[in-house]
Motif scaffolding. Structure first.
Motif, mmCIF file in Angstrom:
data_model
loop_
_atom_site.group_PDB
_atom_site.id
_atom_site.type_symbol
_atom_site.label_atom_id
_atom_site.label_comp_id
_atom_site.label_asym_id
_atom_site.label_seq_id
_atom_site.Cartn_x
_atom_site.Cartn_y
_atom_site.Cartn_z
ATOM 1 N N TYR A 26 0.825 -1.208 0.000
ATOM 2 C CA TYR A 26 0.000 0.000 0.000
ATOM 3 C C TYR A 26 0.863 1.263 0.000
ATOM 4 N N PHE A 27 2.003 1.214 0.696
ATOM 5 C CA PHE A 27 2.874 2.380 0.795
ATOM 6 C C PHE A 27 3.992 2.373 -0.238
ATOM 7 N N SER A 28 4.042 1.380 -1.077
ATOM 8 C CA SER A 28 5.090 1.280 -2.082
ATOM 9 C C SER A 28 4.711 1.927 -3.394
ATOM 10 N N VAL A 29 3.473 2.333 -3.545
ATOM 11 C CA VAL A 29 3.039 2.943 -4.794
ATOM 12 C C VAL A 29 3.386 4.423 -4.805
ATOM 13 N N THR A 30 3.590 4.955 -6.000
ATOM 14 C CA THR A 30 3.844 6.380 -6.147
ATOM 15 C C THR A 30 2.521 7.112 -6.065
ATOM 16 N N CYS A 31 2.472 8.148 -5.251
ATOM 17 C CA CYS A 31 1.244 8.912 -5.060
ATOM 18 C C CYS A 31 1.587 10.396 -5.102
ATOM 19 N N PRO A 32 0.804 11.204 -5.810
ATOM 20 C CA PRO A 32 1.091 12.640 -5.880
ATOM 21 C C PRO A 32 0.909 13.363 -4.546
ATOM 22 N N CYS A 33 0.349 12.675 -3.566
ATOM 23 C CA CYS A 33 0.119 13.302 -2.263
ATOM 24 C C CYS A 33 1.192 12.950 -1.241
ATOM 25 N N ARG A 34 2.149 12.120 -1.608
ATOM 26 C CA ARG A 34 3.208 11.729 -0.672
ATOM 27 C C ARG A 34 4.512 12.426 -1.030
ATOM 28 N N LYS A 35 5.158 13.004 -0.017
ATOM 29 C CA LYS A 35 6.436 13.679 -0.249
ATOM 30 C C LYS A 35 7.437 12.687 -0.827
ATOM 31 N N PRO A 36 8.273 13.113 -1.736
ATOM 32 C CA PRO A 36 8.568 14.477 -2.130
ATOM 33 C C PRO A 36 7.662 15.061 -3.217
ATOM 34 N N ALA A 37 6.626 14.348 -3.618
ATOM 35 C CA ALA A 37 5.680 14.929 -4.576
ATOM 36 C C ALA A 37 4.967 16.110 -3.896
ATOM 37 N N PRO A 38 4.606 17.132 -4.646
ATOM 38 C CA PRO A 38 4.021 18.333 -4.050
ATOM 39 C C PRO A 38 2.508 18.315 -3.913
ATOM 40 N N GLY A 39 1.868 17.185 -4.169
ATOM 41 C CA GLY A 39 0.410 17.125 -4.199
ATOM 42 C C GLY A 39 -0.282 17.612 -2.940
ATOM 43 N N MET A 40 0.196 17.189 -1.765
ATOM 44 C CA MET A 40 -0.489 17.602 -0.544
ATOM 45 C C MET A 40 -0.323 19.099 -0.287
ATOM 46 N N LEU A 41 0.807 19.664 -0.688
ATOM 47 C CA LEU A 41 1.013 21.102 -0.516
ATOM 48 C C LEU A 41 0.118 21.889 -1.469
ATOM 49 N N ARG A 42 0.020 21.412 -2.692
ATOM 50 C CA ARG A 42 -0.863 22.074 -3.662
ATOM 51 C C ARG A 42 -2.323 21.984 -3.228
ATOM 52 N N GLN A 43 -2.724 20.840 -2.699
ATOM 53 C CA GLN A 43 -4.102 20.683 -2.235
ATOM 54 C C GLN A 43 -4.371 21.608 -1.051
ATOM 55 N N ALA A 44 -3.447 21.686 -0.115
ATOM 56 C CA ALA A 44 -3.613 22.576 1.035
ATOM 57 C C ALA A 44 -3.705 24.029 0.581
ATOM 58 N N ALA A 45 -2.872 24.409 -0.379
ATOM 59 C CA ALA A 45 -2.906 25.778 -0.893
ATOM 60 C C ALA A 45 -4.254 26.083 -1.533
ATOM 61 N N GLN A 46 -4.779 25.118 -2.261
ATOM 62 C CA GLN A 46 -6.088 25.303 -2.891
ATOM 63 C C GLN A 46 -7.186 25.393 -1.832
ATOM 64 N N ASP A 47 -7.169 24.479 -0.880
ATOM 65 C CA ASP A 47 -8.202 24.448 0.164
ATOM 66 C C ASP A 47 -8.189 25.701 1.028
ATOM 67 N N LEU A 48 -7.003 26.237 1.278
ATOM 68 C CA LEU A 48 -6.857 27.372 2.187
ATOM 69 C C LEU A 48 -6.659 28.705 1.461
ATOM 70 N N ASP A 49 -6.713 28.668 0.128
ATOM 71 C CA ASP A 49 -6.535 29.856 -0.701
ATOM 72 C C ASP A 49 -5.201 30.547 -0.391
ATOM 73 N N LEU A 50 -4.126 29.766 -0.462
ATOM 74 C CA LEU A 50 -2.784 30.268 -0.194
ATOM 75 C C LEU A 50 -1.987 30.383 -1.479
ATOM 76 N N ALA A 51 -1.083 31.336 -1.519
ATOM 77 C CA ALA A 51 -0.146 31.459 -2.634
ATOM 78 C C ALA A 51 1.115 30.684 -2.257
ATOM 79 N N LEU A 52 1.406 29.618 -2.967
ATOM 80 C CA LEU A 52 2.578 28.806 -2.635
ATOM 81 C C LEU A 52 3.867 29.605 -2.762
ATOM 82 N N SER A 53 3.924 30.550 -3.681
ATOM 83 C CA SER A 53 5.132 31.355 -3.849
ATOM 84 C C SER A 53 5.397 32.251 -2.641
ATOM 85 N N GLU A 54 4.387 32.462 -1.816
ATOM 86 C CA GLU A 54 4.534 33.267 -0.605
ATOM 87 C C GLU A 54 4.565 32.397 0.651
ATOM 88 N N SER A 55 4.617 31.090 0.457
ATOM 89 C CA SER A 55 4.561 30.145 1.568
ATOM 90 C C SER A 55 5.929 29.529 1.827
#
Length: 116
Positions: A14-43
Motif C-alpha cells: 500500500y505504501f510502495s506505490v507512487t502517489c502525488p500526495c506523498r512527499k517528495p511529490a508536491p500534491g499535498m502542498l498544492r491541495q492545502a494551498a487550494q483548500d486554504l486559498d494560499l499562494a505557494l510562492s509566498e509560503s
C-alpha cells in the motif's frame, strides 16, 4: 519475520506505490494551498529532511531545513539548527515585506519591535 501485510523484502504494498500526495511529490502542498486559498510562492515548507525540502521546492514554496547537518541532496533557502531559529527567520522575512506605514498588519501578532 514479516507480517501478512508486508512483502518478503519488508515493504508494504500500500505504501510502495507512487502517489502525488506523498512527499517528495508536491500534491499535498498544492491541495492545502487550494483548500486554504494560499499562494505557494509566498509560503514556506519547513522540514527536517531532504524529502520535505524537495516537496517544498516542487510546490514552489520557499524552504527551510531544520537540523545540525546540511543535506547535499537539497538546497533549502534557509538552513537553521532549531525550528525556533527557522521560524524567527521566516517571521523576519515576512516582516521585511510589510511597509513601514502598515506595521500594525502583522501576521500572528509577531512584531520584533513589540515588547516581549
Amino acid at each position: 519475520m514479516t507480517s501478512s501485510r508486508e512483502n518478503p523484502d519488508g515493504t508494504v504494498p500500500y505504501f510502495s506505490v507512487t502517489c502525488p500526495c506523498r512527499k517528495p511529490a508536491p500534491g499535498m502542498l498544492r491541495q492545502a494551498a487550494q483548500d486554504l486559498d494560499l499562494a505557494l510562492s509566498e509560503s514556506w515548507m519547513i522540514g527536517d529532511s531532504a524529502c520535505d525540502i524537495s516537496a517544498g521546492r516542487r510546490a514552489g514554496t520557499r524552504t527551510a531545513l531544520i537540523g545540525s547537518q546540511s543535506d547535499a541532496a537539497v538546497t533549502p533557502n534557509v538552513h537553521r539548527v532549531t525550528i525556533a531559529d527557522a521560524l524567527y527567520h521566516v517571521l523576519d522575512t515576512l516582516e521585511s515585506t510589510v511597509t513601514a506605514g502598515s506595521r500594525t498588519a502583522r501576521t500572528g501578532g509577531y512584531s520584533s519591535d513589540s515588547p516581549s
